[in-house]
Design an enzyme around this catalytic site. Structure first.
Site, PDB file in Angstrom:
ATOM      1  N   GLN A  13      -4.867  -2.147   0.091  1.00  0.00           N
ATOM      2  CA  GLN A  13      -3.813  -3.202   0.328  1.00  0.00           C
ATOM      3  C   GLN A  13      -4.054  -2.906   2.242  1.00  0.00           C
ATOM      4  OE1 GLN A  13       0.592  -4.606  -0.500  1.00  0.00           O
ATOM      5  NE2 GLN A  13       0.135  -2.754   0.952  1.00  0.00           N
ATOM      6  N   ASP A  64     -16.670  10.092   1.227  1.00  0.00           N
ATOM      7  CA  ASP A  64     -15.449  10.677   0.105  1.00  0.00           C
ATOM      8  C   ASP A  64     -14.571  11.285   0.664  1.00  0.00           C
ATOM      9  OD1 ASP A  64     -14.787   9.907  -3.380  1.00  0.00           O
ATOM     10  OD2 ASP A  64     -14.609  11.493  -2.337  1.00  0.00           O
ATOM     11  N   LEU A  65     -12.718  11.687   0.596  1.00  0.00           N
ATOM     12  CA  LEU A  65     -12.619  11.667   1.300  1.00  0.00           C
ATOM     13  C   LEU A  65     -12.361  13.351   0.923  1.00  0.00           C
ATOM     14  CD1 LEU A  65      -9.415   9.704   2.184  1.00  0.00           C
ATOM     15  CD2 LEU A  65     -10.203  11.090   3.198  1.00  0.00           C
ATOM     16  N   SER A 135       4.175   8.966   4.206  1.00  0.00           N
ATOM     17  CA  SER A 135       5.244   8.137   3.104  1.00  0.00           C
ATOM     18  C   SER A 135       6.549   8.515   2.942  1.00  0.00           C
ATOM     19  CB  SER A 135       4.320   8.312   1.655  1.00  0.00           C
ATOM     20  OG  SER A 135       5.065   7.583   0.502  1.00  0.00           O
ATOM     21  N   GLU A 137       7.952   8.303   0.280  1.00  0.00           N
ATOM     22  CA  GLU A 137       8.023   9.269  -0.716  1.00  0.00           C
ATOM     23  C   GLU A 137       8.395  10.630   0.280  1.00  0.00           C
ATOM     24  OE1 GLU A 137       7.579   9.445  -4.154  1.00  0.00           O
ATOM     25  OE2 GLU A 137       8.652   7.244  -3.559  1.00  0.00           O
ATOM     26  N   TYR A 158       2.408  13.883  -4.932  1.00  0.00           N
ATOM     27  CA  TYR A 158       1.649  12.347  -4.209  1.00  0.00           C
ATOM     28  C   TYR A 158       2.811  12.740  -3.032  1.00  0.00           C
ATOM     29  CZ  TYR A 158       1.738   8.459  -1.576  1.00  0.00           C
ATOM     30  OH  TYR A 158       2.328   7.462  -0.737  1.00  0.00           O
ATOM     31  N   HIS A 188       5.332  -1.454   1.230  1.00  0.00           N
ATOM     32  CA  HIS A 188       5.166  -2.494   2.035  1.00  0.00           C
ATOM     33  C   HIS A 188       4.058  -2.581   0.726  1.00  0.00           C
ATOM     34  CE1 HIS A 188       3.176   1.232   3.652  1.00  0.00           C
ATOM     35  NE2 HIS A 188       2.056   0.247   3.845  1.00  0.00           N
TER      36      HIS A 188
HETATM   37  P1  NAP Z   1      -3.819   2.116  -1.728  1.00  0.00           P
HETATM   38  O1  NAP Z   1      -4.469   0.421  -1.386  1.00  0.00           O
HETATM   39  O2  NAP Z   1      -3.830   2.787  -2.685  1.00  0.00           O
HETATM   40  O3  NAP Z   1      -5.450   1.533  -1.418  1.00  0.00           O
HETATM   41  C1  NAP Z   1      -6.040   3.299  -1.147  1.00  0.00           C
HETATM   42  C2  NAP Z   1      -7.301   3.623  -0.703  1.00  0.00           C
HETATM   43  O4  NAP Z   1      -7.670   4.744  -0.574  1.00  0.00           O
HETATM   44  C3  NAP Z   1      -8.135   2.733  -1.099  1.00  0.00           C
HETATM   45  O5  NAP Z   1      -9.143   2.194  -0.756  1.00  0.00           O
HETATM   46  C4  NAP Z   1      -9.784   3.651  -2.275  1.00  0.00           C
HETATM   47  O6  NAP Z   1     -10.574   3.731  -2.771  1.00  0.00           O
HETATM   48  C5  NAP Z   1      -8.833   4.779  -1.497  1.00  0.00           C
HETATM   49  N1  NAP Z   1      -9.082   6.398  -1.499  1.00  0.00           N
HETATM   50  C6  NAP Z   1      -8.685   6.217  -2.449  1.00  0.00           C
HETATM   51  N2  NAP Z   1      -8.828   7.710  -3.154  1.00  0.00           N
HETATM   52  C7  NAP Z   1      -9.805   7.879  -1.826  1.00  0.00           C
HETATM   53  C8  NAP Z   1     -11.141   9.417  -1.921  1.00  0.00           C
HETATM   54  N3  NAP Z   1     -10.933   9.967  -2.519  1.00  0.00           N
HETATM   55  N4  NAP Z   1     -11.812   9.137  -0.565  1.00  0.00           N
HETATM   56  C9  NAP Z   1     -11.865   7.670   0.045  1.00  0.00           C
HETATM   57  N5  NAP Z   1     -11.177   7.353  -0.141  1.00  0.00           N
HETATM   58  C10 NAP Z   1     -10.174   6.796  -1.450  1.00  0.00           C
HETATM   59  O7  NAP Z   1      -2.903   1.622  -0.156  1.00  0.00           O
HETATM   60  P2  NAP Z   1      -2.265   1.147   0.265  1.00  0.00           P
HETATM   61  O8  NAP Z   1      -0.931   0.795  -0.519  1.00  0.00           O
HETATM   62  O9  NAP Z   1      -3.415   0.390   1.006  1.00  0.00           O
HETATM   63  O10 NAP Z   1      -1.566   2.364   1.080  1.00  0.00           O
HETATM   64  C11 NAP Z   1      -2.783   3.503   2.029  1.00  0.00           C
HETATM   65  C12 NAP Z   1      -2.342   4.169   2.670  1.00  0.00           C
HETATM   66  O11 NAP Z   1      -0.702   4.330   2.678  1.00  0.00           O
HETATM   67  C13 NAP Z   1      -2.063   5.161   1.593  1.00  0.00           C
HETATM   68  O12 NAP Z   1      -2.292   6.406   2.401  1.00  0.00           O
HETATM   69  C14 NAP Z   1      -0.759   5.496   1.040  1.00  0.00           C
HETATM   70  O13 NAP Z   1      -0.701   6.564   0.168  1.00  0.00           O
HETATM   71  C15 NAP Z   1      -0.165   4.942   2.164  1.00  0.00           C
HETATM   72  N6  NAP Z   1       1.105   4.436   2.203  1.00  0.00           N
HETATM   73  C16 NAP Z   1       1.989   3.357   1.317  1.00  0.00           C
HETATM   74  C17 NAP Z   1       2.744   3.206   1.408  1.00  0.00           C
HETATM   75  C18 NAP Z   1       2.864   1.374   0.694  1.00  0.00           C
HETATM   76  O14 NAP Z   1       4.149   1.090   0.766  1.00  0.00           O
HETATM   77  N7  NAP Z   1       2.208   0.592   0.207  1.00  0.00           N
HETATM   78  C19 NAP Z   1       3.677   3.200   1.743  1.00  0.00           C
HETATM   79  C20 NAP Z   1       3.628   4.841   2.193  1.00  0.00           C
HETATM   80  C21 NAP Z   1       2.694   5.106   2.197  1.00  0.00           C
HETATM   81  P3  NAP Z   1     -10.233   2.027  -4.043  1.00  0.00           P
HETATM   82  O15 NAP Z   1     -10.317   1.115  -3.374  1.00  0.00           O
HETATM   83  O16 NAP Z   1     -11.602   2.178  -4.590  1.00  0.00           O
HETATM   84  O17 NAP Z   1      -9.992   2.971  -5.295  1.00  0.00           O
HETATM   85  N1  GDD Z   2       4.721   1.556 -10.626  1.00  0.00           N
HETATM   86  C1  GDD Z   2       5.667   1.363 -11.619  1.00  0.00           C
HETATM   87  N2  GDD Z   2       5.899   1.129 -12.845  1.00  0.00           N
HETATM   88  N3  GDD Z   2       7.266   1.215 -11.226  1.00  0.00           N
HETATM   89  C2  GDD Z   2       8.185   1.667 -12.017  1.00  0.00           C
HETATM   90  C3  GDD Z   2       8.078   0.901 -13.341  1.00  0.00           C
HETATM   91  C4  GDD Z   2       6.796   0.675 -13.764  1.00  0.00           C
HETATM   92  O1  GDD Z   2       6.665  -0.193 -14.455  1.00  0.00           O
HETATM   93  N4  GDD Z   2       9.400   0.149 -13.483  1.00  0.00           N
HETATM   94  C5  GDD Z   2      10.308   1.576 -12.693  1.00  0.00           C
HETATM   95  N5  GDD Z   2       9.823   1.579 -11.519  1.00  0.00           N
HETATM   96  C6  GDD Z   2      10.249   2.420 -10.217  1.00  0.00           C
HETATM   97  C7  GDD Z   2       9.419   3.397  -9.626  1.00  0.00           C
HETATM   98  O2  GDD Z   2      10.425   4.620 -10.554  1.00  0.00           O
HETATM   99  C8  GDD Z   2      10.697   3.382  -8.352  1.00  0.00           C
HETATM  100  O3  GDD Z   2      11.372   4.486  -8.267  1.00  0.00           O
HETATM  101  C9  GDD Z   2      10.186   2.204  -7.892  1.00  0.00           C
HETATM  102  O4  GDD Z   2      10.138   1.268  -9.241  1.00  0.00           O
HETATM  103  C10 GDD Z   2       8.717   1.652  -7.067  1.00  0.00           C
HETATM  104  O5  GDD Z   2       7.476   2.504  -7.499  1.00  0.00           O
HETATM  105  P1  GDD Z   2       6.077   2.119  -7.205  1.00  0.00           P
HETATM  106  O6  GDD Z   2       6.039   0.638  -7.188  1.00  0.00           O
HETATM  107  O7  GDD Z   2       5.194   2.987  -8.219  1.00  0.00           O
HETATM  108  O8  GDD Z   2       6.168   2.549  -5.782  1.00  0.00           O
HETATM  109  P2  GDD Z   2       6.321   3.760  -5.018  1.00  0.00           P
HETATM  110  O9  GDD Z   2       7.561   3.868  -4.273  1.00  0.00           O
HETATM  111  O10 GDD Z   2       6.380   5.008  -5.906  1.00  0.00           O
HETATM  112  O11 GDD Z   2       5.881   4.628  -4.377  1.00  0.00           O
HETATM  113  C11 GDD Z   2       5.055   3.506  -3.498  1.00  0.00           C
HETATM  114  O12 GDD Z   2       5.664   3.493  -2.389  1.00  0.00           O
HETATM  115  C12 GDD Z   2       5.421   4.772  -1.435  1.00  0.00           C
HETATM  116  C13 GDD Z   2       6.113   4.632   0.003  1.00  0.00           C
HETATM  117  O13 GDD Z   2       7.483   4.619  -0.389  1.00  0.00           O
HETATM  118  C14 GDD Z   2       3.430   3.903  -2.698  1.00  0.00           C
HETATM  119  O14 GDD Z   2       2.891   2.865  -2.263  1.00  0.00           O
HETATM  120  C15 GDD Z   2       2.898   5.469  -2.577  1.00  0.00           C
HETATM  121  O15 GDD Z   2       1.528   5.231  -2.468  1.00  0.00           O
HETATM  122  C16 GDD Z   2       3.742   5.339  -0.809  1.00  0.00           C
HETATM  123  O16 GDD Z   2       3.731   6.223  -0.696  1.00  0.00           O
END
Ligand code: NAP
Ligand code: GDD
Length: 346
Positions: A13, A64-65, A135, A137, A158, A188
């Protein structure tokens, strides 16, 4: 000179929005793509450039990482001015099922990449600015609001891996004088959000229920509260962090938190539906240890980076629902076989 950026996780994303932003700013963008048996580039297909074209500005590399030799080769090829380490196994619930892999990709993967950068900078005497995707988290069970001064209390494999990556970043900054910025981003979302994260799972279901393609949505904990922003706004903060004069650690958040239940209410009512008629609780979606309440205080980033989120919670939910209503309507056409398809088996 055109700037060069390297993005791990370009197919994710954030990687897709960040690539668009950097291309619009004139960068050459190098991205790491994992080998997969089916295409995993759907989010960046619209900016893909044919490798046979001269002067292209989007260059994809297989790596790959988990593979440091490959990472080194890509860093040498890209000669990046800026690296955005977004690649990760990013699903919290999945990290309980695959803890070792999550640690390898998210913690060790960051260490591998930092070590490449350390050697690259030493040999070439170039400065490479490094952005680490931390994150909220990492705060886990810490009381809200959480800011840069809040102590980490990670609650999943994680989150523990992200804390390790965060500290690797600080250690490499202090030990080798590298420009490493840790961001601590709160959740986000966007229409490009992975479909197993709760927001997108909900908005996809809204679209499909509206079109009669499904009736039930199974979820876990509806009481969890998250500070949900729009990914498009957050990639601007990422870029700004690397343009800042000093490296540092920044929280990026909206400063408003809503429960999963409130997200449901907003999403279903926008489509004229009542969520209580469709949602059922499936305990298999509960987490062994939950993060109850994330609410960010991003005053430091707002002041230092002159950044603030532009998209409200309501606008975000509606943007995602509207997108998924369109997708479901296309799916309905295929379902009803109203689409003429080129697939000879149909
Ligand atoms: P995402 O949609 O899950 O994308 C993760 C990316 O990492 C994908 O391109 C995936 O490749 C790649 N990847 C996974 N394992 C890998 C490996 N072993 N080697 C190389 N690439 C690998 O995550 P995102 O929402 O864009 O988030 C981007 C970063 O911000 C992540 O590090 C996530 O933990 C962090 N983050 C996200 C949020 C959020 O709310 N979105 C908040 C805080 C932090 P594939 O497409 O092939 O799976
Ligand atoms: N995925 C998921 N699926 N979550 C659920 C569900 C379900 O069916 N039902 C309830 N939840 C609740 C989870 O228990 C959690 O408390 C909340 O919804 C958000 O879950 P996710 O959308 O999976 O996101 P996350 O907050 O655990 O993690 C995301 O945000 C982090 C930043 O705070 C991910 O993007 C992480 O990569 C990122 O670091």
């Amino acid at each position: 000179m055109r700037k060069s950026a390297l993005i791990t996780g370009i197919t994710g994303q954030d990687g897709s929005y960040l690539s668009e932003l950097l291309l619009s700013k004139g960068y050459t963008v190098h991205g790491i793509v994992r080998r997969s048996s089916s295409f995993n580039t759907a989010r960046i297909n619209h900016i893909y450039e044919d490798p046979h074209e001269a002067g292209r500005r989007l260059v994809l590399h297989y790596a790959d990482l988990s593979d440091s030799t490959g990472l080194r080769r890509v860093v040498e090829a890209a000669q990046p001015d800026e690296i955005f380490n977004l690649g990760a196994q990013s699903h919290v619930k999945v990290s309980f099922e695959n803890p070792e892999y999550t640690a390898d990709a998210d913690a060790m993967g960051t260490l591998r990449l930092l070590d490449c950068v350390r050697d690259h900078c030493q040999h070439t005497k170039r400065e490479v600015r490094f952005y680490q995707a931390g994150s909220s988290e990492m705060f886990g069970a810490a009381n809200p609001p959480q800011s840069e001064s809040t102590a980490f209390y990670p609650r999943s494999p994680y989150a523990v891996s992200k804390v390790a990556a965060h500290w690797y970043g600080i250690n490499y900054r202090e030990a080798y004088g590298l420009f490493i910025t840790n961001r601590i981003l709160f959740n986000h979302e966007s229409p490009r959000r992975g479909e197993t994260f709760v927001t997108r799972k909900i908005t996809r279901a809204v679209g499909r229920i509206k079109e009669g393609l499904q009736d039930k949505l199974y979820l876990g904990n509806l009481d969890a509260r998250r500070d949900w922003g729009f990914a498009g706004d957050y990639v601007e903060a990422m870029w700004k962090m690397l343009q800042h004069s000093e490296p540092g650690d920044f929280v990026v958040a909206t400063g408003e938190a809503y429960s999963v239940r409130e997200f449901l209410e907003e999403a279903f009512s926008h489509a004229g539906l009542n969520w209580e008629r469709h949602v059922e609780i499936d305990p298999s979606y509960f987490r062994p240890t939950e993060v109850d309440y994330l609410l960010g205080d991003s005053s430091k980033a707002r002041k230092a980076l002159d950044w603030e989120p532009r998209t409200s919670f309501k606008t975000l939910v509606r943007m995602m629902v509207d997108n998924d209503l369109r997708l479901a309507s296309d799916e309905r056409l295929v379902h009803d076989k109203k689409y003429v398809t080129s697939d000879p088996r149909r």
